[in-house]
Design an enzyme around this catalytic site. Structure first.
Site, PDB file in Angstrom:
ATOM      1  N   LYS A 168       0.848  -1.191   0.000  1.00 20.36           N
ATOM      2  CA  LYS A 168       0.000   0.000   0.000  1.00 20.36           C
ATOM      3  C   LYS A 168       0.890   1.251   0.000  1.00 20.36           C
ATOM      4  O   LYS A 168       1.564   1.533   0.987  1.00 20.36           O
ATOM      5  CB  LYS A 168      -0.919   0.030   1.231  1.00 20.36           C
ATOM      6  CG  LYS A 168      -1.997   1.092   1.075  1.00 20.36           C
ATOM      7  CD  LYS A 168      -2.632   1.517   2.370  1.00 20.36           C
ATOM      8  CE  LYS A 168      -1.842   2.530   3.123  1.00 20.36           C
ATOM      9  NZ  LYS A 168      -1.613   3.803   2.395  1.00 20.36           N
ATOM     10  N   SER A 220       5.863   7.554   9.813  1.00 19.23           N
ATOM     11  CA  SER A 220       6.129   8.368  10.999  1.00 19.23           C
ATOM     12  C   SER A 220       6.037   7.526  12.273  1.00 19.23           C
ATOM     13  O   SER A 220       5.363   6.489  12.313  1.00 19.23           O
ATOM     14  CB  SER A 220       5.107   9.504  11.058  1.00 19.23           C
ATOM     15  OG  SER A 220       3.816   8.965  11.169  1.00 19.23           O
ATOM     16  N   GLU A 222       4.453   8.331  14.853  1.00 17.96           N
ATOM     17  CA  GLU A 222       3.058   8.406  15.310  1.00 17.96           C
ATOM     18  C   GLU A 222       2.220   7.264  14.699  1.00 17.96           C
ATOM     19  O   GLU A 222       1.509   6.549  15.416  1.00 17.96           O
ATOM     20  CB  GLU A 222       2.511   9.769  14.859  1.00 17.96           C
ATOM     21  CG  GLU A 222       1.190  10.148  15.428  1.00 17.96           C
ATOM     22  CD  GLU A 222       0.672  11.412  14.709  1.00 17.96           C
ATOM     23  OE1 GLU A 222       1.443  12.121  14.042  1.00 17.96           O
ATOM     24  OE2 GLU A 222      -0.546  11.644  14.826  1.00 17.96           O
ATOM     25  N   GLU A 241      10.145   1.096  10.499  1.00 19.92           N
ATOM     26  CA  GLU A 241      11.187   2.078  10.161  1.00 19.92           C
ATOM     27  C   GLU A 241      10.533   3.440  10.281  1.00 19.92           C
ATOM     28  O   GLU A 241       9.699   3.802   9.444  1.00 19.92           O
ATOM     29  CB  GLU A 241      11.703   1.850   8.739  1.00 19.92           C
ATOM     30  CG  GLU A 241      12.391   0.518   8.526  1.00 19.92           C
ATOM     31  CD  GLU A 241      13.727   0.400   9.245  1.00 19.92           C
ATOM     32  OE1 GLU A 241      14.188   1.392   9.840  1.00 19.92           O
ATOM     33  OE2 GLU A 241      14.295  -0.698   9.217  1.00 19.92           O
ATOM     34  N   CYS A 275      14.398  10.227   5.899  1.00 19.37           N
ATOM     35  CA  CYS A 275      14.426   9.804   7.310  1.00 19.37           C
ATOM     36  C   CYS A 275      15.823   9.963   7.886  1.00 19.37           C
ATOM     37  O   CYS A 275      15.985  10.350   9.037  1.00 19.37           O
ATOM     38  CB  CYS A 275      13.927   8.372   7.443  1.00 19.37           C
ATOM     39  SG  CYS A 275      14.828   7.190   6.431  1.00 19.37           S
ATOM     40  N   GLU A 371      11.324  16.455  14.395  1.00 14.58           N
ATOM     41  CA  GLU A 371      11.812  16.081  13.064  1.00 14.58           C
ATOM     42  C   GLU A 371      11.214  17.066  12.064  1.00 14.58           C
ATOM     43  O   GLU A 371      10.017  17.030  11.798  1.00 14.58           O
ATOM     44  CB  GLU A 371      11.370  14.647  12.729  1.00 14.58           C
ATOM     45  CG  GLU A 371      11.876  14.206  11.380  1.00 14.58           C
ATOM     46  CD  GLU A 371      11.324  12.868  10.905  1.00 14.58           C
ATOM     47  OE1 GLU A 371      10.153  12.550  11.181  1.00 14.58           O
ATOM     48  OE2 GLU A 371      12.086  12.148  10.246  1.00 14.58           O
TER      49      GLU A 371
END
Ligand code: NAD
Length: 467
Positions: A168, A220, A222, A241, A275, A371
């Site tokens: 996805k 993320s 979150e 990750e 990242c 970030e």
């Protein structure tokens, strides 16, 4: 109307509904693409489940051959893929070409590997082997910063290990992934690779699905927490990750002129939406002013433009939501430090921001602690390397980090004390398909790539035979 298709059970199919994809360089619609329904996601997972035993029975050599064919066909359409990637993601064409080339190289790397059992004991009394069995259906969930390369982190080892996969992409960058589906349809047996899209509404359904054995998620921190929670009900394997806030520590003996271009490139690649980008620089007092000025000069002279324009070095931010977040960080940076280059959004259509360097800033400010994932770099002064190390380690994240010095031994000793999954000396952001990749602390769980990454797509089975 759209000429993009989902890939479900070997067939290229329309979505139940359609959605628009925006070109971030113009903020105009780029294409219409299929949006899968929950029922289509269920069909994709079911197809992957049905296809998995026969795919596993083929053995690693034949599976590797299919992967090599995929790498060849991607190479054959590399320029078309690179241009589409720039249009949907925003990155300069040269970076998009690199992403396609890296993706096929990563696929080819795993195509050439084996998943042979390992003998751990062969004695008078017993023979003990460790076998790497497939897990079943793997769900690969991808963010918008490297839509194709991050598939190439997951699909090749997952398939080589005998699993099948449902991919996805992010709703804002689904197009190159759907084109990859066309290549996969020609190369793999039906159901081995499935590609579904959503509008940020089906990820939870996939990660909670009973027939998914493993989730390989990049995104993320979150969302990573939500993924882990939803995996708990069926105790799925997860590799996460997640975000990073990588520090680069510049010691007194480093040469600012020599290292500034390398730090700048590692911080501003893909408009900082990496990242593993350098997200905070800690520079020793004795090199601080010179380094700030070198970085500011590079930022002032960087060419910011539509990624398809010749000479563009930095493209737009990828989507409006993210652009708004970065703009709010710009405003807070001006209050908590001195902006010596950039500092403003660019007055043109699309999501462009000036490359920005902020000095006289410290920990405890949003730009340093969060970030930023954009083209704004804070440079923090330090007097004592132990203090810089403590500040670098004070983050809840721990993806990568680097130490810069003319004394590589001194730098390596300090780098080893960074609480991060990947550390570099006199460079940053260097990785490859044979090198394990992953974060410490809240930057992730588990590793991708390398032998360790391949093993995470397998169920280890101990076979212990009496003699
Ligand atoms: P995101 O977490 O918003 O989205 C990532 C993917 O998760 C998307 O496909 C999204 O549709 C999907 N998703 C959304 N809600 C979900 C849910 N509840 N369950 C399952 N999936 C769900 O991340 P993003 O904004 O697309 O990407 C930026 C972030 O990704 C940054 O924090 C960046 O550091 C991180 N990132 C990490 C790595 C790494 O290797 N560590 C690499 C690239 C990006």
């Amino acid at each position: 109307m759209t000429d993009y298709r989902l890939l479900i059970n070997g067939a290229l199919v329309e979505g139940d509904t359609l959605m628009h994809v925006i070109n971030p360089a113009t903020a105009e619609p780029l294409a219409t693409c299929p949006r899968a329904s929950r029922a289509q996601v269920d069909c994709a997972i079911h197809a992957a489940k049905v296809a998995q035993p026969a795919w596993a029975d083929l053995g690693p050599r034949k599976r590797g051959k299919c992967l090599a064919l995929l790498a060849d066909s991607l190479d054959g359409r590399a320029e078309e893929f690179a241009r589409l990637l720039t249009q949907e993601q925003g990155k300069p064409l040269a970076e998009a070409r690199d992403e396609i080339a890296f993706s096929s190289a990563f696929i080819r790397h795993f195509a050439g590997l084996d998943v042979a059992p390992r003998i751990v004991e062969d004695s008078e009394h017993r023979r003990v082997e460790v076998h790497y069995r497939p897990l079943g259906v793997v769900a690969a969930i991808i963010p918008w910063n490297f839509p194709l390369l991050l598939i190439a982190f997951k699909l090749p080892p997952a398939l080589l290990a005998g699993n099948t996969i449902v991919i996805k992409p992010s709703p804002t960058t689904p197009l190159t992934t759907l084109r990859l589906g066309e290549l996969c349809a020609d190369v793999f047996p039906a159901g081995v690779v499935n590609i579904v899209t959503d509008d940020n509404d089906l990820g939870g359904h996939i990660t909670g699905h009973t027939d998914v054995a493993k989730i390989s998620f990049t995104g993320s921190s979150e969302t990573g927490r939500k993924v882990m929670a939803s995996a708990a009900s069926t105790l799925k394997r997860v590799t996460l990750e997640l975000g990073g806030n990588d520090a680069a520590i510049v010691l007194a003996s480093a040469d600012p002129k020599e290292i500034a271009p390398k730090i700048f490139a590692s911080a501003f690649m893909n408009a900082g939406q990496v990242c593993l980008a350098v997200k905070r620089v800690y520079a020793h007092d004795s090199v601080y002013d010179a380094l700030c000025e070198e970085l500011a000069e590079l930022a002032r002279s960087a060419v910011v433009d539509d990624g398809l324009s010749q000479g563009a070095q930095i493209g737009p931010l990828q989507n409006k939501r993210h652009y708004d977040k970065v703009i709010s960080l710009l405003a807070s940076a001006a209050e908590s430090g001195t902006v010596i280059a950039g500092g403003q959004p660019i007055d043109r259509p699309g999501y462009f921001v000036q490359p920005t360097i902020v000095r006289d800033i410290s920990d405890g400010t949003r730009l340093v602690d969060e970030e930023q994932f954009g083209p704004i770099l804070p440079v923090i002064r330090f007097h004592d390397a132990e203090d810089a190390l403590a500040k670098a380690n004070s983050s809840t994240m721990g993806l990568g980090g680097s130490v810069w010095s003319s004394d590589a031994e001194e730098a390596e000793a300090l780098a080893g004390r960074l609480e991060a999954g990947m550390v570099w000396v006199n460079k940053h952001l260097d990785f490859g398909p044979n090198i394990p990749f992953g974060g410490a602390k809240q930057s992730g769980i588990g590793m991708e790539l390398g032998d360790e990454g391949l093993a995470e797509f397998s169920q280890l089975q101990v076979v212990n035979v009496a003699k």
